[in-house]
Design a protein around this motif. Structure first.
Motif, mmCIF file in Angstrom:
data_model
loop_
_atom_site.group_PDB
_atom_site.id
_atom_site.type_symbol
_atom_site.label_atom_id
_atom_site.label_comp_id
_atom_site.label_asym_id
_atom_site.label_seq_id
_atom_site.Cartn_x
_atom_site.Cartn_y
_atom_site.Cartn_z
ATOM 1 N N UNK A 659 0.833 -1.205 0.000
ATOM 2 C CA UNK A 659 0.000 0.000 0.000
ATOM 3 C C UNK A 659 0.864 1.249 0.000
ATOM 4 N N UNK A 660 1.987 1.215 0.739
ATOM 5 C CA UNK A 660 2.881 2.369 0.762
ATOM 6 C C UNK A 660 3.478 2.606 -0.619
ATOM 7 N N UNK A 661 3.839 1.529 -1.322
ATOM 8 C CA UNK A 661 4.402 1.669 -2.665
ATOM 9 C C UNK A 661 3.381 2.265 -3.618
ATOM 10 N N UNK A 662 2.110 1.836 -3.518
ATOM 11 C CA UNK A 662 1.065 2.382 -4.385
ATOM 12 C C UNK A 662 0.903 3.878 -4.160
ATOM 13 N N UNK A 663 0.882 4.292 -2.875
ATOM 14 C CA UNK A 663 0.726 5.711 -2.579
ATOM 15 C C UNK A 663 1.924 6.498 -3.096
ATOM 16 N N UNK A 664 3.122 5.940 -2.960
ATOM 17 C CA UNK A 664 4.322 6.632 -3.420
ATOM 18 C C UNK A 664 4.332 6.775 -4.938
ATOM 19 N N UNK A 665 3.906 5.725 -5.655
ATOM 20 C CA UNK A 665 3.842 5.806 -7.113
ATOM 21 C C UNK A 665 2.872 6.891 -7.557
ATOM 22 N N UNK A 666 1.711 6.956 -6.890
ATOM 23 C CA UNK A 666 0.733 7.988 -7.253
ATOM 24 C C UNK A 666 1.271 9.379 -6.943
ATOM 25 N N UNK A 667 2.027 9.480 -5.828
ATOM 26 C CA UNK A 667 2.565 10.784 -5.442
ATOM 27 C C UNK A 667 3.575 11.280 -6.468
ATOM 28 N N UNK A 668 4.437 10.384 -6.965
ATOM 29 C CA UNK A 668 5.439 10.784 -7.942
ATOM 30 C C UNK A 668 4.803 11.111 -9.289
ATOM 31 N N UNK A 669 3.813 10.303 -9.690
ATOM 32 C CA UNK A 669 3.139 10.600 -10.971
ATOM 33 C C UNK A 669 2.393 11.928 -10.889
ATOM 34 N N UNK A 670 1.858 12.212 -9.713
ATOM 35 C CA UNK A 670 1.167 13.490 -9.539
ATOM 36 C C UNK A 670 2.115 14.664 -9.545
ATOM 37 N N UNK A 671 3.411 14.400 -9.420
ATOM 38 C CA UNK A 671 4.420 15.460 -9.478
ATOM 39 C C UNK A 671 5.137 15.457 -10.820
ATOM 40 N N UNK A 672 4.500 14.899 -11.833
ATOM 41 C CA UNK A 672 5.016 14.879 -13.208
ATOM 42 C C UNK A 672 6.259 14.013 -13.358
ATOM 43 N N UNK A 673 6.398 13.033 -12.464
ATOM 44 C CA UNK A 673 7.490 12.073 -12.586
ATOM 45 C C UNK A 673 6.888 10.711 -12.910
ATOM 46 N N UNK A 674 7.565 9.954 -13.757
ATOM 47 C CA UNK A 674 7.000 8.694 -14.232
ATOM 48 C C UNK A 674 7.907 7.529 -13.867
#
Length: 717
Positions: A659-674
């Motif tokens: 769950x932490x990894x999912x939240x982190x992935x969404x956080x980075x994508x939301x900051x224009x990082x892929x």
């Protein structure tokens, strides 16, 4: 000139050391003015123009013993119930060698007659008698008087070497000295008795002798004192070479005492005695059995110098008369101080070693001079760290309170561990021993933090290590580098100019840090998150959670003055570090000032990346834990920040890595990082440890490597 090896004169027991001083003094004053002595192979060597035969002949035929008399003591041979045979024999002697003794004894007898021939001396009249002895006895007795007692405005004081004014319990030194002389020589003719020559060879050159007598040995020769369990049987008698006792007291005359008064102090005068300090229960085998009550029963310690350069007695006497050990600008007060002074060359130059003796109670009022340890002198940069003024001042105040009636047991235990580690460092100058001292300093601060109210009442301020050389001398390791990086990190709340800085140690104890000043505080106790009952990972995660909360609530930024390599982080993630050691080092490194933390130990060269299993997960968490977009990424993507999201760390520290990894992935994508990763499955234990690892500060270069690997981009273009 030739060198004569006196194998019977050794640094221990104390009788043999005093015997060495006596031989050097007597030969110098009465036989060969050019003689010099030095220590080699644990025995005294004489550099002299005389042969062994000539020196033995001198002692047998011409040696004139010093007058050692104590008319102020019961049992001294001057009172009705005393053994008087030796006093009477020497007072009536005709031999030239006993002339000084004869004059001194007759003067003492006249003095006592002038006082009405008292049957005994009580405490009330003892000081008066001591003063009269000082004024009226012949000058030849002054060396003995100065070694046995000192008259101050508070009354008489007695150095530890000669008990309470020349006696040890019921054992009176001066009368025994006279009896031993009468056993060795005929008082009328001065000629040596039949066994005296063989006994002299045994005393000076350690040759076998069958003439040892069953007579008391006193405190100077514990191994010959006899008693239960002192031999292969159940019990044994005391055995003594009379020469050993005679020369022991002759050697004690080197230790002249004096009354001193501190400049500008209204306090009464105290006792000044060469190389004598208060006892300390550290640095010897039986110290583990030491009780606080043992300190009150100890007469203190004597640190006896050894030297390897041939030295005449006049020069040596000057060393003893002025011989003081200093820690920085102050005199050494106890064994720990003396050890630091020796190891950091805070003593007279030219001395190579010090043999340490403690005067410990054995039974009743009797004491033994017990050899404890030996320390080599040397300009140790590591020991000099302990002698730094700020640390020395703190240590002195802290250690003075260890034996207090209300001192918590945890503080007393930590303090004793610190004393043992200091002694060990002074004995074996190594980076590992310094590391042990460093760790115990952190343990002492931890104990004080748990007893903050007591520490404030005792006026013990929190410790701060300001010397910037600490990290230079500690052995470099992943644990130390991680601890330094963590200790150098701080949360800046508010603006850079006016904001508050919260370094790591504010989360270990309730302290406030302002530059070089550290003080106890009653600040929000919730900021102290470190718990002794929890492990390292749990404590680091609590610290991260508290910092995240404060950063979100008050604004601010996490900054650092030191960082770790990915190699060290990998060691932590792979559980290749010693967590117990790392936790101790975190507490110790937190004591270092910000200036000291700016000189981190050498980092390990980067030889590999992050471990495969934890690498991707750690990369996700650490980029999200920055609370901002790193500068090297902001030039390539939108300026939208990677906002701090505490829930990511909260999930990971709870063991929910997926769950932490999912939240982190969404956080980075939301900051224009892929990120190239899609989904991760992380074991609970690894998730908790990885969450804790995000607290470890990384350099911009390491963050760049992580970003390049996770995002598959070239940050240099």
């Amino acid at each position: 000139m030739s060198d004569l090896r006196l194998t019977g004169c050794q640094p221990q027991p104390l009788a043999h050391y005093l015997k060495a001083l006596a031989v050097l003094r007597i030969v110098s004053e009465q036989f060969d003015a050019e003689v010099a002595g030095y220590w080699q192979d644990d025995c005294l060597h004489l550099r002299t123009r005389k042969t062994r035969t000539e020196i033995e002949a001198f002692f047998l035929e011409h040696f004139a013993p010093s007058p050692i008399i104590s008319p102020w003591n019961g049992g001294s041979g001057f009172y009705e119930k005393d053994r008087k045979e030796a006093v009477e024999a020497l007072a009536d002697s005709k031999a030239a060698r006993f002339a000084p003794y004869r004059l001194a004894l007759r003067a003492a007898i006249r003095l006592l007659k002038d006082l009405g021939s008292p049957q005994q001396v009580d405490k009330k009249t003892k000081d008066e008698l001591l003063e009269r002895c000082r004024n009226r006895l012949p000058d030849e007795t002054l060396s003995w008087l100065d070694a046995a007692f000192v008259l101050t405005e508070d009354g008489s004081k007695y150095p530890p070497l000669l008990g309470s004014g020349g006696n040890d319990g019921r054992f009176e030194f001066s009368n025994n000295h006279m009896h031993r002389l009468v056993e060795l020589f005929d008082p009328q003719t001065g000629s040596a008795r039949t066994a005296t020559a063989a006994l002299l060879s045994q005393a000076l050159f350690d040759e076998p002798s069958h003439s040892l007598a069953k007579i008391p040995a006193g405190q100077f020769l514990p191994g010959n004192a006899g008693g239960p369990n002192s031999s292969a049987g159940f019990d044994s008698s005391a055995l003594l070479n009379p020469w050993d006792f005679v020369l022991s007291l002759e050697g004690a005359l080197t230790f002249a005492s004096a009354g001193v008064k501190r400049l500008g102090s209204a306090a009464s005068a105290g006792l000044s005695y060469p190389f004598a300090v208060r006892s300390s229960p550290s640095g010897f085998g039986s110290a583990a059995d030491w009780r606080e009550s043992d300190s009150a029963r100890s007469r203190g310690e004597l640190w006896l110098p050894l030297w390897t350069r041939p030295t005449g007695y006049a020069e040596l006497a000057k060393v003893f008369s002025e011989g003081r050990a200093r820690v920085g600008a102050r005199p050494a007060n106890d064994a720990i101080d003396f050890a630091v002074a020796v190891a950091s060359l805070g003593v007279d130059r030219g001395l190579s070693e010090f043999q340490r003796y403690g005067f410990e109670e054995r039974n009743g009022l009797s004491y033994f001079a017990t050899p404890l340890t030996r320390i080599t002198t040397g300009a140790s940069a590591r020991a000099q760290l302990l002698a730094a003024p700020a640390l020395d001042s703190w240590l002195s105040g802290f250690r003075r309170r260890l034996s207090g009636k209300n001192t918590p047991a945890s503080i007393r235990r930590a303090g004793r561990r610190l004393e043992r580690s200091v002694i060990a460092l002074c004995q074996r100058d190594s980076s590992q021993q310094l590391l042990d001292c460093f760790r115990t300093l952190g343990q002492c601060q931890t104990a004080l933090g748990r007893a903050q109210s007591w520490a404030e009442d005792a006026r013990i301020e929190p410790l701060q290590l300001t010397d910037e050389r600490w990290l230079e001398h500690l052995p470099s390791s992943s644990e130390l580098r991680i601890a330094v990086a963590l200790a150098s990190s701080y949360l800046r709340l508010g603006s850079r100019d006016t904001g508050r800085r919260m370094p790591l140690r504010t989360h270990l104890h309730q302290v406030e840090v302002r530059g070089r000043s550290v003080r106890w505080t009653a600040d929000d106790p919730r900021n102290v998150v470190w718990s002794e009952a929890s492990g390292l990972v749990a404590n680091l995660n609590r610290l991260a959670a508290r910092r995240n909360l404060l950063e979100k609530r008050h604004g601010g930024l996490l900054e650092t003055t030191s960082s770790c390599s990915l190699e060290d982080v990998s060691a932590f993630l792979d559980d290749r570090t010693d967590d117990h050691l790392l936790e101790q080092l975190i507490h110790s490194c937190a004591l270092l000032s910000s200036a000291a933390l700016r000189k981190p130990p050498n980092s390990k060269a980067q030889t590999s990346g992050l471990p495969v299993e934890a690498g991707g997960f750690f990369s996700l968490l650490v980029l999200c834990a920055q609370g901002r977009t790193p500068a090297f990424l902001a030039t390539r993507v939108s300026e939208q920040e990677i906002a701090l999201e505490p829930a990511i760390h909260r999930l990971a520290s709870a063991g929910n890595g997926s769950a932490a990894a999912d939240r982190a992935l969404r956080r980075l994508r939301g900051s224009s990082l892929a990120p190239l990763l899609r989904r991760l499955h992380v074991e609970p234990g690894l998730a908790e440890r990885t969450a804790a690892a995000t607290l470890i500060p990384l350099s911009p270069a390491s963050l760049r490597l992580i970003a390049e690997d996770l995002l598959r981009i070239d940050t240099d273009n």
